[in-house]
Write an enzyme that holds these catalytic residues in place. Structure first.
Site, short mmCIF file in Angstrom:
data_model
loop_
_atom_site.label_atom_id
_atom_site.label_comp_id
_atom_site.label_asym_id
_atom_site.label_seq_id
_atom_site.Cartn_x
_atom_site.Cartn_y
_atom_site.Cartn_z
N ASP A 1 0.94 -1.16 -0.11
CA ASP A 1 -0.05 -0.02 0.00
C ASP A 1 0.85 1.17 -0.03
O ASP A 1 1.06 1.81 0.98
CB ASP A 1 -0.78 -0.13 1.18
CG ASP A 1 -1.79 0.96 1.07
OD1 ASP A 1 -1.95 1.72 0.27
OD2 ASP A 1 -2.65 1.14 2.20
N ASP B 1 2.74 10.68 -8.69
CA ASP B 1 3.92 11.41 -9.08
C ASP B 1 3.60 11.89 -10.51
O ASP B 1 2.53 11.35 -11.04
CB ASP B 1 5.30 10.91 -8.91
CG ASP B 1 6.37 11.96 -8.69
OD1 ASP B 1 6.55 12.70 -9.46
OD2 ASP B 1 7.11 11.66 -7.66
N ARG C 1 -6.23 -3.43 13.45
CA ARG C 1 -6.24 -3.35 15.06
C ARG C 1 -7.09 -4.68 15.64
O ARG C 1 -6.64 -5.09 16.52
CB ARG C 1 -6.55 -2.37 15.61
CG ARG C 1 -5.47 -1.16 15.58
CD ARG C 1 -5.95 0.39 15.69
NE ARG C 1 -6.67 0.95 14.46
CZ ARG C 1 -7.43 2.05 14.36
NH1 ARG C 1 -7.02 2.83 15.27
NH2 ARG C 1 -7.75 2.37 13.39
O1 C5P Z 1 -6.58 -0.94 12.27
P1 C5P Z 1 -7.67 -0.67 11.17
O2 C5P Z 1 -8.53 -2.01 10.90
O3 C5P Z 1 -8.38 0.45 11.27
O4 C5P Z 1 -6.59 -0.65 9.93
C1 C5P Z 1 -7.14 -0.33 8.61
C2 C5P Z 1 -5.98 -0.24 7.54
O5 C5P Z 1 -6.80 0.39 6.36
C3 C5P Z 1 -5.10 0.81 7.78
O6 C5P Z 1 -3.87 0.32 7.49
C4 C5P Z 1 -5.34 2.11 7.20
O7 C5P Z 1 -4.41 2.87 7.08
C5 C5P Z 1 -5.95 1.42 6.00
N1 C5P Z 1 -6.90 2.59 5.41
C6 C5P Z 1 -7.93 3.04 6.12
N2 C5P Z 1 -8.93 3.77 5.35
C7 C5P Z 1 -8.48 4.02 4.17
C8 C5P Z 1 -7.61 3.58 3.30
C9 C5P Z 1 -6.65 2.90 4.22
O8 C5P Z 1 -8.34 2.85 7.16
N3 C5P Z 1 -9.38 5.05 3.30
#
Ligand code: C5P
Length: 238
Positions: free
Chosen positions: A67, A72, A217
């Site tokens: 990710d 750019d 998480r």
């Molecule tokens: O811990 P959690 O389940 O909230 O993690 C969600 C993951 O998805 C994290 O890596 C976060 O950066 C990513 N993410 C997000 N929302 C977005 C894009 C990516 O929560 N719009």
């Protein structure tokens, strides 16, 4: 190994490996067990540990979603896609707001270097709301902006998007099954939302049409990550 050209109705779990330390991340993957088939490596870990870390994760037998949200000029993004496309990864993100030409160059580079790699376009970050768009001089609602960028992505040859679970139905209505849709903001029933605001359960995400859910998480913060993975998978397959 799985691939991303699966039936559009299937929905798979991706673990967001937002872990500060390499050894802890490897330990978590071991604890998550064989039912976990996908892991997402973000900018934090990639900028800290680099390509070797990606190879190390892939060597454990999980599919890797890198990710990096590339954004750019077209040539630079294409070269970056060529570089990381040689790694054992199955998904890679680029920003759709980099424009049609940037996406076209990225798609071309991906097709040349790794035809099985799924490029995913990021539209409007969920950290941005109407006032953030206003400050950028963008006179669209976030929903209209997502629809416009998705349309541009389709025209540029992109076949995947990262989006909120709450955008899936609109995107399906507008583009059918054209896109593989990957959705964060998913929480198993009973787990803490944290900073995620508009959440869905895994079953709801699959129901609206997500192909992949990203969960961090609730899995890496659990006493027994394998049990959470198993229960999410069971919910996705019900
Ligand atoms: O811990 P959690 O389940 O909230 O993690 C969600 C993951 O998805 C994290 O890596 C976060 O950066 C990513 N993410 C997000 N929302 C977005 C894009 C990516 O929560 N719009």
């Amino acid at each position: 190994m799985s691939d991303t050209n699966q039936s559009k109705n299937a929905c798979e779990l991706i673990l967001a490996l937002d872990i500060e330390d390499r050894a802890d991340a490897l330990d978590l993957l071991e604890k998550a067990g064989p039912e976990l088939r996908w892991a997402k490596i973000g900018l934090q870990m990639f900028t800290k540990y680099g390509p070797d870390y990606v190879r190390q994760i892939a060597d454990l037998g999980v599919n890797v979603f890198l990710d990096l949200k590339l954004h750019d000029i077209p040539n630079t993004v294409a070269k970056a896609v060529e570089s990381v496309g040689k790694l054992p990864i199955q998904m890679l993100t680029i920003h759709t707001c980099g424009g049609k030409e940037m996406m076209e160059w990225a798609v071309k580079a991906q097709e040349n270097i790794n035809p099985n790699l799924q490029l995913l376009g990021v539209t409007v970050l969920t950290s941005m709301d109407q006032s953030s768009l206003d400050l950028l001089g963008i006179q669209q609602t976030p929903a209209d902006r997502v629809a416009q960028l998705a349309s541009l992505a389709k025209d540029a040859g992109m076949s995947g998007l990262v989006c909120s679970t709450h955008e899936v139905q609109t995107l399906r209505a507008a583009f059918g099954n054209h896109f593989t849709l990957v959705t964060p903001g998913v929480r198993p029933t009973g787990s803490a939302a944290g900073d995620q605001k508009r959440i869905m359960t895994p079953a709801q995400a699959r129901e609206v049409g997500s192909n992949f859910i990203v969960v961090g998480r609730p899995i890496y913060g659990a006493e027994d990550p394998a049990a959470v993975v198993a229960s999410i998978n069971a919910e996705l397959q019900r």
